[in-house]
Design an enzyme around this catalytic site. Sequence first.
Site, PDB file in Angstrom:
ATOM      1  N   ALA A   9      -4.654   5.710  -9.834  1.00  0.00           N
ATOM      2  CA  ALA A   9      -3.031   4.882 -10.315  1.00  0.00           C
ATOM      3  C   ALA A   9      -3.594   3.538  -9.543  1.00  0.00           C
ATOM      4  CB  ALA A   9      -2.125   5.741  -8.882  1.00  0.00           C
ATOM      5  N   LYS A  10      -3.973   3.233  -8.830  1.00  0.00           N
ATOM      6  CA  LYS A  10      -4.234   1.882  -8.367  1.00  0.00           C
ATOM      7  C   LYS A  10      -5.078   1.017  -9.643  1.00  0.00           C
ATOM      8  CE  LYS A  10      -2.327   1.581  -4.351  1.00  0.00           C
ATOM      9  NZ  LYS A  10      -1.150   0.799  -4.585  1.00  0.00           N
ATOM     10  N   ILE A  66      -7.348  -1.427   6.025  1.00  0.00           N
ATOM     11  CA  ILE A  66      -6.339  -2.045   6.880  1.00  0.00           C
ATOM     12  C   ILE A  66      -5.666  -0.972   8.530  1.00  0.00           C
ATOM     13  CG2 ILE A  66      -3.973  -2.728   6.944  1.00  0.00           C
ATOM     14  CD1 ILE A  66      -3.842  -2.708   3.816  1.00  0.00           C
ATOM     15  N   SER A 120      -5.560  -2.271  -4.784  1.00  0.00           N
ATOM     16  CA  SER A 120      -6.603  -1.748  -3.582  1.00  0.00           C
ATOM     17  C   SER A 120      -8.378  -1.766  -4.367  1.00  0.00           C
ATOM     18  CB  SER A 120      -6.265   0.099  -3.074  1.00  0.00           C
ATOM     19  OG  SER A 120      -6.995   0.482  -2.320  1.00  0.00           O
ATOM     20  N   TYR A 163      -5.492   8.783  -6.391  1.00  0.00           N
ATOM     21  CA  TYR A 163      -5.280   7.056  -5.501  1.00  0.00           C
ATOM     22  C   TYR A 163      -6.046   5.857  -6.579  1.00  0.00           C
ATOM     23  CZ  TYR A 163      -4.812   3.680  -2.468  1.00  0.00           C
ATOM     24  OH  TYR A 163      -3.931   2.593  -1.480  1.00  0.00           O
ATOM     25  N   ALA A 164      -7.170   6.050  -6.116  1.00  0.00           N
ATOM     26  CA  ALA A 164      -7.958   5.449  -6.789  1.00  0.00           C
ATOM     27  C   ALA A 164      -7.722   4.795  -8.126  1.00  0.00           C
ATOM     28  CB  ALA A 164      -9.907   5.297  -6.966  1.00  0.00           C
ATOM     29  N   GLY A 216       8.238   0.100   0.574  1.00  0.00           N
ATOM     30  CA  GLY A 216       7.509   0.729   1.617  1.00  0.00           C
ATOM     31  C   GLY A 216       7.785  -0.116   2.925  1.00  0.00           C
TER      32      GLY A 216
END
Length: 259
Positions: free
Chosen positions: A154-155, A184, A137, A151-152, A16
Amino acid sequence: MTGFLTLQGKRALITGGTQGTGVATVALFRELGAQVLTTARTRPENLPEQIFVAADLTTAQGCRAVAEAARGRMGGVDILVHVLGGSSAPGGGFAALTDEEWQKELDWNLLSAVRLDRALVPGMMAQGAGVVIHVTSIQRLMPLPGSTTGYASAKAALSTYSKSLAKEVSPKGVRVLRVAPGWIETEAAIRHAERLAQEAGTDYEGGKRIIMEALGGIPLGRPAKPAEIASLIAFLASDRASSITGTEHVIDGGTVPTA
C-alpha cells in the site's frame, strides 16, 4: 532568503495527529505559526477541540467530513500532510492476507490520502499554491514478508500515486512530496521493543537491537525520533523548499542500502 523557518499564515491539515509522528508534526507546525487542523477517530484530552475533527479516514464518509471541516473552519488548506498510516494485518505471510485485510491496508495507507487530495487539492490549484506531503515508508523498498506485505504494498502504491500527482499539479503551483521514514521510536514502537525484550529475556536496549537486526541494521545505531520526522516535514512544507517537488526524502538512519 533570510530568517528562521516559519509557517506563519499557512493553513495546514495534518492527518493522524494524535500519535507518534502526527503529534510531533502538529506541535511543530503550531509552533512555527501555522493554523492547524488535525484528525483521528477520537480526540485525546490534551488536544484543543478547536483544532480537531473526529473522523475515520479509512472511509469515504470520514474523508468527506474532514475536507468539509477544513473548508468550513479554515477556508481551505495551504498544506496537506498525510501522516495517517499503519497496519493491523496478521503475521503469517501472503497466505494470511484475506481480501478484507488487503482492503484495510489500502484504505488506511493509500485511499485515505487519495480521497482527501481529490477533495482539497483542487482548491490549492485554484489559488495557485499549495503543498501536499505523503508519509510513505522504507517498507516499500524493504518489505518484511512475514508481517508487512500488505502495508508495504500500500505504501508503494502511495509513493507511485504521489509521484504521478506531482507531475500533474506542480505546473499549477502545488508541490507534492514524499517523506519515507524507517523505524521511528513512537509509543507503539517502544511497546513492541519492550515485548520483544521480555520474550528474549533482555532489556529495552536489547529489544531495540532485535528490531534493528530484523531491518538489516541501522548504521546510525538508533531509530528516528518523531520530532526529527516532523522537522523534515516542516522544512519541505515551508517556502524554504519552494523548488522541491515530486521527490521522496528518506529518513531512516541509513537503513536502506544503495547500489
